[in-house]
Design a protein around this motif. Structure first.
Motif, PDB file in Angstrom:
ATOM      1  N   ARG A 335      -7.172   1.157   0.113  1.00  0.00           N
ATOM      2  CA  ARG A 335      -5.870   1.373   0.738  1.00  0.00           C
ATOM      3  C   ARG A 335      -5.896   0.925   2.197  1.00  0.00           C
ATOM      4  NH1 ARG A 335      -4.789   2.291  -3.902  1.00  0.00           N
ATOM      5  NH2 ARG A 335      -3.444   3.948  -4.724  1.00  0.00           N
ATOM      6  N   GLN A 336      -4.818   0.303   2.614  1.00  0.00           N
ATOM      7  CA  GLN A 336      -4.686  -0.149   3.991  1.00  0.00           C
ATOM      8  C   GLN A 336      -4.051   0.965   4.831  1.00  0.00           C
ATOM      9  OE1 GLN A 336      -5.869  -3.136   5.032  1.00  0.00           O
ATOM     10  NE2 GLN A 336      -6.626  -3.385   2.937  1.00  0.00           N
ATOM     11  N   GLY A 337      -4.243   0.875   6.128  1.00  0.00           N
ATOM     12  CA  GLY A 337      -3.651   1.865   7.016  1.00  0.00           C
ATOM     13  C   GLY A 337      -4.446   1.996   8.301  1.00  0.00           C
ATOM     14  N   ARG A 338      -3.828   2.611   9.281  1.00  0.00           N
ATOM     15  CA  ARG A 338      -4.475   2.780  10.578  1.00  0.00           C
ATOM     16  C   ARG A 338      -5.149   4.142  10.676  1.00  0.00           C
ATOM     17  NH1 ARG A 338      -0.326   0.447  15.221  1.00  0.00           N
ATOM     18  NH2 ARG A 338      -0.317  -1.739  14.526  1.00  0.00           N
ATOM     19  N   LEU A 346     -14.578  10.546  16.103  1.00  0.00           N
ATOM     20  CA  LEU A 346     -14.013  10.817  14.789  1.00  0.00           C
ATOM     21  C   LEU A 346     -12.602  10.249  14.682  1.00  0.00           C
ATOM     22  CD1 LEU A 346     -14.278  12.206  12.022  1.00  0.00           C
ATOM     23  CD2 LEU A 346     -13.350  14.282  13.051  1.00  0.00           C
ATOM     24  N   LYS A 347     -12.393   9.416  13.655  1.00  0.00           N
ATOM     25  CA  LYS A 347     -11.088   8.869  13.330  1.00  0.00           C
ATOM     26  C   LYS A 347     -10.787   9.203  11.871  1.00  0.00           C
ATOM     27  CE  LYS A 347     -11.983   4.893  16.376  1.00  0.00           C
ATOM     28  NZ  LYS A 347     -10.985   5.152  17.420  1.00  0.00           N
ATOM     29  N   VAL A 348      -9.515   9.439  11.549  1.00  0.00           N
ATOM     30  CA  VAL A 348      -9.154   9.818  10.187  1.00  0.00           C
ATOM     31  C   VAL A 348      -7.991   8.960   9.705  1.00  0.00           C
ATOM     32  CG1 VAL A 348      -9.936  12.190  10.494  1.00  0.00           C
ATOM     33  CG2 VAL A 348      -7.547  11.639  10.921  1.00  0.00           C
ATOM     34  N   LYS A 349      -7.954   8.786   8.373  1.00  0.00           N
ATOM     35  CA  LYS A 349      -6.868   8.052   7.729  1.00  0.00           C
ATOM     36  C   LYS A 349      -6.598   8.703   6.386  1.00  0.00           C
ATOM     37  CE  LYS A 349      -7.750   4.066   5.880  1.00  0.00           C
ATOM     38  NZ  LYS A 349      -8.022   2.618   5.693  1.00  0.00           N
ATOM     39  N   VAL A 360      -8.739  11.994   2.467  1.00  0.00           N
ATOM     40  CA  VAL A 360      -8.818  11.629   3.882  1.00  0.00           C
ATOM     41  C   VAL A 360     -10.122  10.878   4.104  1.00  0.00           C
ATOM     42  CG1 VAL A 360      -8.966  12.474   6.253  1.00  0.00           C
ATOM     43  CG2 VAL A 360      -7.449  13.609   4.623  1.00  0.00           C
ATOM     44  N   ILE A 361     -10.017   9.669   4.627  1.00  0.00           N
ATOM     45  CA  ILE A 361     -11.202   8.890   4.989  1.00  0.00           C
ATOM     46  C   ILE A 361     -11.515   9.177   6.455  1.00  0.00           C
ATOM     47  CG2 ILE A 361     -12.190   6.591   5.243  1.00  0.00           C
ATOM     48  CD1 ILE A 361     -10.393   5.633   3.033  1.00  0.00           C
ATOM     49  N   CYS A 362     -12.723   9.583   6.723  1.00  0.00           N
ATOM     50  CA  CYS A 362     -13.177   9.872   8.088  1.00  0.00           C
ATOM     51  C   CYS A 362     -14.112   8.759   8.541  1.00  0.00           C
ATOM     52  CB  CYS A 362     -13.880  11.218   8.151  1.00  0.00           C
ATOM     53  SG  CYS A 362     -12.860  12.601   7.609  1.00  0.00           S
TER      54      CYS A 362
END
Length: 568
Positions: A335-338, A346-349, A360-362
C-alpha cells in the motif's frame, strides 16, 4: 543543668571534692549568666550512690529507652557489629504502604501458621532485591547481615514453610496486592502488556511427566479431568536463553504501561506461547478491570487468540510477522501512503486491508540504518565464504551449503543455482532492504489513533525490561529448589521484589541500582552496656532524605531498637 565539682584543700594537704547540681540563670540586671546551685550531694567519697541511681532511673523513664541506654552506658558501651538497614527500611516501608503485611496477616489469621510468616516472606523479598541468594543463605543474612523490623533471626525451615504457604494463597495475595497498588498509585490499566520468558535449570534430566490440566497445574485426581495432559514441570522446550539442552520452565508476566508488574504465571517448560494469553485473559477477567487493550508480541498473533481477546469488549495490539509471507503482510507493504512523524525515531502509516482489523506500519530510521549495516556485514561474510567455490566438487559445495544452513543470518541471503553453484540471492537482499526498520501492528480498536497504537506497542519494552531486571538484578536464576511448589513460590517472591523496585523507580525517577547503592551507606550499629543493648542507625545523607521524601516515607528513628538488660 549540670553536675558541678567544687574542690577544697585541707590543712593537712589533702583535697576534698564536693558534688553539686547546678544550672545557669540569666541575670537581666548584670546582663550575664550566673550559676545557681540547686542541690548539694555532699562529699564525692561519701555520696549516697543508691539515691543517685534512683534519681537517674526516675529521669530515664522520661526518655526513649534507647536514648536512655545510650546516655547512661557512657564509656562502658561495647560495639557488637553493624548490619544493612537502609535498603531494608525502604522496602519495608513501601511493603507496609501497599498493605502487603496486612493482607498476609489477615489470611494467616485463619491458619495455625506462625505469626512471623509474613516477616519471613518480606525478608525473602528484600533479599532478592538487595543481596539475592539461596534461601539457606538468606536465612543467615537476616540478623547478622540485615536488620529487619520484627524478625531478629530466621531459619531455612521457616523460609521453606513460608514459601509453601505463599504458593497455596498465591491467587488471593496477587488479587489483593493489585487492588492496593492500583489504589495507591492510581494505575492506568487501559493498556496491559503480556509476554513470556523462560528460565533453565542445570540438571541432567527433566521432571517425570504427571497429569495436568490445560493450565499446567498438577491434577490430584487425573480421573476428574476429561483430557489430562502428561507433562513435567521442568521440561525441555524452546529456550529464550538459548539453552535448549537444559530443562526449563516458562514464566509469563502482565505489566501496565508504567512498567508495574501486576501478575505472574508459571507453566511447564515445554508450553508454547500460542494458547497462554487466553488463560491470562481468563485469570484477569475477575479483577474488575475496565476496558483493556491487550498488547502482545508476534508469538500471540494467531486467529484464535485474537478472537478470544475481543471477548468482553476488550481489544488488542499485536505484532505481525512481516517475513511470514502472509497475504495481509504483503498487502500492507504494497500500500502507498505517507508516514506521519510520531517521534524523532518513529514514523507510522495506517493501511486499510479489511474491515475487521486495522494495520499500522511503523518505521524507525535509526533501526533501518542498523538493519542495513548488519545485512551489509552478513553479505560480505557470505561472499567471503562462497568465493572460489565454483572450482570445488559438487560434494564439497554441498558440505559448505550444509554448514551455512545452520547459520540463519547467512542462509537467508544464499541461493543455489540449478547446477549447484552458490550465489548471493539478490532478490532476497532487495526484499529485506524493503523491510529495514519496519514492523507491522494489528489492532482491533476502531477509535485508537495510529500514533497511540505505535506508542502502545513500543511500551512492550517495559515487559522486556522487567525480564532483564528479574534475571540480572533480582537474580531469578539459579533456582535452588527441586519441588514444583517451591519453584512457583520462588517466582512469586521475585515478582514481589520487582513490584517494589519498579514502584520505587517510577516514583523517584532514579534506577534501583543507584538507589540501592545510596542506601547501602545507611547501616545500623549494635551497642551493648550494663543497662542493655540498643541499635542506632547512621546519619542520613541528603540524597537519602530526598528519596524518602519522594516516596512519602518517614525518616527512620535514630534509635532503631532498645532491649533492656533484664529482657536481654
Amino acid at each position: 543543668m549540670f553536675v558541678r565539682t567544687a574542690t577544697r584543700k585541707n590543712k593537712d594537704g589533702t583535697t576534698v571534692r564536693y558534688l553539686q547540681l547546678a544550672h545557669n540563670e540569666w541575670d537581666p540586671i548584670a546582663k550575664a549568666a550566673k550559676m545557681k546551685v540547686l542541690h548539694n550531694f555532699g562529699r564525692e567519697d561519701q555520696i549516697d550512690r543508691a539515691a543517685v541511681e534512683r534519681l537517674v532511673g526516675s529521669l530515664c523513664r522520661l526518655l526513649d529507652p534507647g536514648r536512655a541506654a545510650a546516655l547512661t552506658s557512657g564509656a562502658e558501651l561495647t560495639f557488637i557489629g553493624s548490619a544493612a538497614y537502609g535498603g531494608v527500611y525502604l522496602l519495608d516501608q513501601l511493603w507496609r504502604q501497599l498493605k502487603i503485611d496486612t493482607i498476609m496477616t489477615r489470611i494467616l489469621a485463619s491458619t495455625r501458621r506462625s505469626i512471623f510468616t509474613e516477616r519471613v516472606l518480606f525478608a525473602l523479598v528484600a533479599n532478592r532485591a538487595l543481596d539475592a541468594s539461596s534461601k539457606l543463605a538468606a536465612s543467615h543474612w537476616v540478623g547478622p547481615g540485615a536488620h529487619i523490623d520484627g524478625l531478629p533471626a530466621c531459619s531455612d525451615d521457616a523460609c521453606y514453610r513460608a514459601m509453601d504457604w505463599l504458593h497455596q494463597v498465591q491467587d488471593s495475595v496477587e488479587r489483593k496486592v493489585f487492588d492496593q497498588v492500583a489504589t495507591l498509585l492510581n494505575l492506568e490499566v487501559d493498556l496491559l502488556f503480556f509476554d513470556t520468558t523462560s528460565t533453565y535449570f542445570e540438571i541432567d534430566e527433566p521432571d517425570e511427566p504427571i497429569a495436568r490440566n490445560e493450565r499446567g497445574v498438577p491434577l490430584p485426581d487425573p480421573g476428574d479431568d476429561d483430557e489430562p495432559v502428561m507433562k513435567g514441570f521442568r521440561a525441555r522446550g524452546k529456550s529464550k536463553d538459548h539453552r535448549d539442552d537444559l530443562p526449563q520452565i516458562v514464566i509469563g508476566m502482565a505489566v501496565t504501561r508504567d512498567g508495574i508488574p501486576v501478575r505472574v504465571w508459571s507453566w511447564p517448560g515445554n508450553t508454547t506461547d500460542t494458547a497462554l494469553i487466553r488463560q491470562v485473559k481468563d485469570d484477569m477477567r475477575d479483577w474488575t478491570l475496565f476496558k483493556i487493550v491487550w498488547v502482545g508480541d508476534r508469538g500471540f498473533a494467531s486467529a484464535d487468540n485474537r478472537r478470544y481477546l475481543r471477548q468482553g469488549d476488550h481489544h488488542y495490539i499485536i505484532g505481525e510477522r512481516l517475513r511470514s509471507g502472509s497475504a495481509e503482510a504483503k498487502a500492507a507493504l504494497s500500500r502507498q501512503g505517507r508516514y506521519q512523524d510520531v517521534a524523532e525515531n518513529l514514523k507510522v502509516k495506517e493501511v486499510r486491508i479489511g474491515e475487521a482489523d486495522r494495520f499500522v506500519i511503523c518505521y524507525n530510521p535509526d533501526g533501518a540504518e542498523r538493519d542495513a549495516a548488519i545485512r551489509t556485514r552478513l553479505i560480505a561474510q557470505l561472499e567471503e565464504l562462497i568465493a572460489g567455490t565454483d572450482a570445488l566438487s559438487a560434494t564439497k559445495r554441498a558440505e559448505l551449503r550444509g554448514v551455512i544452513s545452520t547459520k540463519p543470518g547467512l542462509n537467508r541471503y544464499l541461493r543455489t543455482t540449478p547446477k549447484g553453484l552458490l550465489r548471493i540471492d539478490a532478490a532476497k537482499v532487495k526484499t529485506e532492504a524493503n523491510l529495514d526498520g519496519k514492523y507491522l501492528l494489528r489492532c482491533s480498536d476502531p477509535k485508537l489513533p495510529a500514533e497511540d497504537i505505535a506508542v502502545g506497542y513500543k511500551q512492550l519494552l517495559e515487559v522486556e525490561r522487567g525480564w532483564r531486571d528479574m534475571k540480572q538484578v533480582i537474580d531469578l536464576r539459579p533456582v535452588y529448589h527441586r519441588l514444583e511448589e517451591r519453584i512457583r513460590a520462588h517466582v512469586i517472591l521475585c515478582w514481589l521484589a520487582l513490584l517494589l523496585i519498579r514502584i520505587i523507580e517510577t516514583t523517584t525517577g532514579a534506577t534501583w541500582r543507584r538507589i540501592r547503592t545510596e542506601f547501602d551507606l545507611l547501616t545500623v550499629a549494635t551497642f551493648t552496656g550494663p543497662t542493655g543493648t540498643f541499635r542506632q542507625r547512621a546519619e542520613l545523607t541528603k540524597p537519602q532524605r530526598d528519596i524518602l521524601a519522594k516516596l512519602n516515607i518517614p525518616t527512620p528513628k535514630k534509635i532503631v531498637e532498645a532491649i533492656p538488660a533484664a529482657d536481654a
